[in-house]
Write an enzyme that holds these catalytic residues in place. Sequence first.
Site, PDB file in Angstrom:
ATOM      1  N   HIS A  21      -6.868  -5.564  -2.021  1.00  0.00           N
ATOM      2  CA  HIS A  21      -5.800  -4.739  -1.452  1.00  0.00           C
ATOM      3  C   HIS A  21      -4.997  -5.575  -0.472  1.00  0.00           C
ATOM      4  O   HIS A  21      -5.214  -5.542   0.747  1.00  0.00           O
ATOM      5  CB  HIS A  21      -6.401  -3.518  -0.774  1.00  0.00           C
ATOM      6  CG  HIS A  21      -5.403  -2.436  -0.511  1.00  0.00           C
ATOM      7  ND1 HIS A  21      -4.713  -1.805  -1.515  1.00  0.00           N
ATOM      8  CD2 HIS A  21      -4.961  -1.874   0.645  1.00  0.00           C
ATOM      9  CE1 HIS A  21      -3.908  -0.909  -1.003  1.00  0.00           C
ATOM     10  NE2 HIS A  21      -4.024  -0.935   0.310  1.00  0.00           N
ATOM     11  N   ASP A  66      -8.641  -4.851  -6.439  1.00  0.00           N
ATOM     12  CA  ASP A  66      -8.323  -3.864  -5.406  1.00  0.00           C
ATOM     13  C   ASP A  66      -9.155  -2.595  -5.592  1.00  0.00           C
ATOM     14  O   ASP A  66      -9.001  -1.901  -6.596  1.00  0.00           O
ATOM     15  CB  ASP A  66      -6.838  -3.523  -5.487  1.00  0.00           C
ATOM     16  CG  ASP A  66      -6.329  -2.735  -4.286  1.00  0.00           C
ATOM     17  OD1 ASP A  66      -7.152  -2.101  -3.604  1.00  0.00           O
ATOM     18  OD2 ASP A  66      -5.109  -2.761  -4.052  1.00  0.00           O
ATOM     19  N   SER A 115       0.847  -1.188   0.000  1.00  0.00           N
ATOM     20  CA  SER A 115       0.000   0.000   0.000  1.00  0.00           C
ATOM     21  C   SER A 115       0.890   1.248   0.000  1.00  0.00           C
ATOM     22  O   SER A 115       1.657   1.443  -0.939  1.00  0.00           O
ATOM     23  CB  SER A 115      -0.959  -0.040   1.176  1.00  0.00           C
ATOM     24  OG  SER A 115      -1.990   0.904   1.017  1.00  0.00           O
TER      25      SER A 115
END
Length: 678
Positions: free
Chosen positions: A616, A584, A497
């Site tokens: 994600h 995602d 991330s």
Amino acid sequence: MRKLLVAAAALTLGMGAMTAQAAPSVSAPLIERTKFFGNPSRSQGRISPDGKWLAWIAPRDGVQNIWVAPIADPAKAKPLTDEKKRPIRSYFWAPNSSQILFVNDKGGDENFLLYGVDVTSSVQTTLTPFEKTRVQVLNISREVKDRILVGLNNRDPRWHDVHSLDLASGKLTLVFQNDGFGDFTLDEQLRVRGGSKPRADGGVDYYQIVDGKPGDKPVESIGFEDAGATGPIGFANDGYTLYWVDSRGRDTSVLLAQDVTTGARTVLGESPKADVGDAMINPKTGKVEAYAVNYLTTEWKPLDPAVNGDLEFLAKNLKGEVQVTSRTDADDLWTVAVDPVTAPSALYLYDRKAKTLNKLYVTRPELEGATLAPMHPVEIKSRDGLVQASYLTLPPGSDSDGDGRPDKPLPMVLLVHGGPWGRDVYGYNGQHQWLANRGYAVLSANFRASTGFGKSYVNAGNLQWGAKMHDDLLDAVDWAVKSGVTTKDQVAIMGGSYGGYATLAGLAFTPDVFACGVDIVGPSNLNTLLSTVPAYWEAGRKQMYRRMGDPGTPEGAALLKERSPLTKADQIRKPLLIGQGANDPRVNQAESDQIVKALQAKNIPVTYALFPDEGHGFARPENNIAFYATAEHFLGRCLGGRAEPFGAALAKTSMTVPHGAAFAPGLEAALKAKVGQP
């Protein structure tokens, strides 16, 4: 236990021209990847409110499912759910103890639905049967046993309407139609008492709500600087004691109690170094009995003498980071998790009256007796005087005197957390242990913008993506070099991330600092990132713009472009591995596609692993194992650490490699072997 506050020239040599470092010496045997990243044997054990049942998550036919057993005989456990592919990652007890509730999505799309399963019959019901809807569980009361409050955004994807959910019938009743509130304050009688509305300046206004009607004027206004660290967290059972975390007029957030009838506020807990971050809540009264502060490690502070003896007993008899994970309504039994850091976590049943601890399970028994590495908390100064609370893990056998510095410099992986409004913590960390076992020093630094260290530390990261936030990471590398942990030419950067963004930024903005990078679901283009965030992030949109840059203004769009690794992709000249989930909703697949395409055009080597059934991050252990197998061979070629052979690591994964399999040693052969499997 309740959480209070709840992202130059093109390379012409190619991967084949990399010179691997000499393999570091590791005294411990190589530990199989499956022991770090496979399914835990059991996790998340919790006792039912009535004290009759114990539940946990464990594999059923290789997929994480919910199990339940009588508290009197845990050996009589039975699987309660039968998920075949998507693992169940969390659950909670219904207040009447007759059901277990859980949420799950499809392939990582984060459109979570709520499910209920009867404890005795195992009959499962979809309680929120809506498409493209993300349920929020808003409140579960110890006082009201037959229903809970949930939020649903099936009417307007931006806002969650409050519904009462009857647990017996599954009937949903609208309680409050939401046309602009980002969050709600609810009491133990399941009444909506207040709500927060985002402001255009990034601040938040709090309104009182009476009988479903909000007031005309806000009762509290929180400025942007405090909005991320200030807000009500809930009522005690009396209905008039409202607890807050509050950073107004100070730097770190304190815990305070407000009497809503008089407005009087009392500070209950505070620390000059870190925010109050967790609390123990009495199940009978809803009163806060203890709070936690986590600077380098977690410290619990009792407020009520009734639990002081319990906390002292647990601290004396359990060595490691201790957390109470569930309590019965009668408050006679607790489940208590202990994290020894250098061993897998365990769960105990604590009988308060008898003062006894009964060990229920170890999460990863296959790691018991394995040589795991200590984690060393360290403070690292940034160039402008900020202090980063950080964590260093060294390979077993590399630190003969145990002082937290290796006997000689080692190759190192800088492991960067996501968020960026999150933090790294002290405790057992599977990635740290895996990398240390492969021969690497591992450093995780809580760079500016990390949460938990006061509002000024978070706000120091405003508009600093790829700038001062990146400088902090460079300063952490410099500290490691000066401290003899590593050398300048032996550092890789890795993260997910925001950590993935930091990896891309590290290779693009400072192309000579890192030997290689591993990016997991990291954004490459900040303008497209902000244009594709989910609709239900609407309440936090203005805050994100204030912290990152406003794509709706020429200045903001220009800043975001400047800070996007895609803009300087042609400066990347070190090897890169990218992992991406196709579903995602936060960092769309296009973020990885864009930079892979740009690197391809410049003949810059990049390996791209794509997972069609993930979002994600990777939920399925088969996918984690496949990616980490690829990563450790990639890092081995870059830094010289050891790697377990691929073996059957790709046997059950969905991983595809649209580009660059040849740049990761052994990957092409492993993919061919997978194709040839029956």
